[in-house]
Design an enzyme around this catalytic site. Structure first.
Site, mmCIF file in Angstrom:
data_model
loop_
_atom_site.group_PDB
_atom_site.id
_atom_site.type_symbol
_atom_site.label_atom_id
_atom_site.label_comp_id
_atom_site.label_asym_id
_atom_site.label_seq_id
_atom_site.Cartn_x
_atom_site.Cartn_y
_atom_site.Cartn_z
ATOM 1 N N ASP A 167 -68.431 84.566 87.207
ATOM 2 C CA ASP A 167 -69.146 84.694 85.935
ATOM 3 C C ASP A 167 -69.723 86.106 85.890
ATOM 4 O O ASP A 167 -69.177 87.013 86.502
ATOM 5 C CB ASP A 167 -70.225 83.612 85.811
ATOM 6 C CG ASP A 167 -70.512 83.225 84.367
ATOM 7 O OD1 ASP A 167 -70.938 84.106 83.597
ATOM 8 O OD2 ASP A 167 -70.309 82.063 83.993
ATOM 9 N N HIS A 174 -67.343 88.619 85.085
ATOM 10 C CA HIS A 174 -67.386 88.753 83.630
ATOM 11 C C HIS A 174 -68.171 89.987 83.201
ATOM 12 O O HIS A 174 -68.578 90.095 82.050
ATOM 13 C CB HIS A 174 -67.984 87.500 82.991
ATOM 14 C CG HIS A 174 -67.153 86.272 83.184
ATOM 15 N ND1 HIS A 174 -67.511 85.039 82.676
ATOM 16 C CD2 HIS A 174 -65.979 86.075 83.828
ATOM 17 C CE1 HIS A 174 -66.594 84.141 83.010
ATOM 18 N NE2 HIS A 174 -65.653 84.753 83.719
#
Length: 340
Positions: A137, A160
């Site tokens: 993430d 991310h």
């Protein structure tokens, strides 16, 4: 707090105490604490990831433990440790003031769901430097109630990207101010420098500076998204939005995996304003790249590629002077003074 060797979490979700469903190692209400050592905190997260609704939509969506949480503390230093394979978020700083994190390693597989590397919430005067983060993430996520955040010499990938948000979910208020990222390498991440807010939210993001950042094969290298929707069903259109302004990108270069190297997707009713770009050069890994704009105001000077002609500018004389955050020592606490 000296951490050496390896601290390993139980690997069976069913054996977890339901009274502490979201916590593993949790430290609270400390003053002047130092966490140091070459040790490893291992969350044994593989069975938690397999049970995630993001891995399999037939699974129920529920939270999992954070490997390391530091809560409601002041004058915190964290140096040298490794956090890996967290059940969900790896390392959370919440409701803290005066924090310095350096030389840490965060490591979770790129496909591990919701395993944010370092998550900063309701915290002020935080310095994060000389650290390597790879996760499934956001490498770093900065959310509501955070200000005076300085990041320097950060490696991110996989993951991310480095994110502010998400903010404003369920019509809530989100405020993040005075954030600087200076000197970073992002490699093979799904986003680069991202600000993400939900429709219907309130509050603001302002006084943000990104500089001296290198991208290598990054999708969405520069992105502001006021239509963020991390939901199994579509999000309804709403007029309210978290206001985004005073955002500077300086000395940003590298390669974009996607054709839209820069995206400023802003609210029609609460447009983004005072976006400033200077010496930005993003090339396509395969083909040409472009900039996408919706309701975004700003300007560029020096080299800016791809072109930002889609930005509207009402005041090119606007002066943005985000002075470098100065780190000083004060009674054993690392304080960040930001004048943006």
């Amino acid at each position: 707090m000296q951490i050496d060797g390896t601290i390993v979490a139980p690997d069976e979700p069913a054996s977890w105490d339901p009274n502490y469903a979201r916590l593993w190692l949790h430290f609270s209400k400390l003053n002047g604490i130092i966490f140091q050592g070459n040790g490893v905190i291992d969350g044994s997260g593989s069975k938690w990831w397999a049970a995630s609704c993001k891995k399999n939509k037939s699974n129920p969506c529920k939270g999992a433990p954070t490997a390391l949480t530091i809560d409601s503390s002041t004058g915190v230093k964290v140096k040298g440790i490794t956090v890996q394979n967290s059940q969900q978020m790896n390392f959370v700083i919440t409701r803290c003031n005066s924090v310095r994190i350096s030389d840490v390693i965060i490591s979770s597989p790129g496909d591990s769901p919701n395993t944010d590397g370092i998550h900063i919430t309701e915290s002020t005067n935080v310095v994060l430097q000389d650290s390597k983060i790879g996760t499934g993430d956001d490498c770093v996520s900065i959310v509501n109630g955070s200000s005076n955040i300085k990041m320097k010499r950060i490696y991110c990938g996989p993951g991310h990207g480095i994110s502010i948000g998400s903010l404003g979910k369920d019509n809530s208020t989100g405020i993040v101010t005075k954030v600087v990222l200076d000197t970073a390498l992002l490699r093979e991440t799904t986003n680069g420098l991202r600000i993400k807010t939900w429709q219907g939210g309130h509050g603001y993001v302002r006084g943000i500076r990104y500089e001296n950042v290198k991208m290598e094969n990054v999708a969405n290298p520069i992105i502001i998204d006021q239509f963020y929707c991390d939901s199994p069903k579509s999000c309804e259109n709403q007029t309210a939005a978290v206001e985004i302004s005073q955002i500077m990108y300086r000395n940003i270069s590298g390669t974009s995996k996607s054709p839209k190297a820069m995206k400023f997707s802003c609210s029609d009713t609460v447009p983004c304003s005072n976006i400033v770009l200077t010496n930005v050069n993003l090339e396509g890994k395969d083909g040409t790249v472009e900039t996408y704009c919706n309701s975004a105001q700003g300007f560029g000077y020096g080299i800016v590629h791809p072109s930002i002609d889609c930005l509207t500018s009402h005041d090119k004389d606007y002066t943005f002077t985000p002075d470098i955050i100065e780190v000083s020592e004060a009674t054993s606490q690392e304080i960040v003074h930001a004048e943006l």
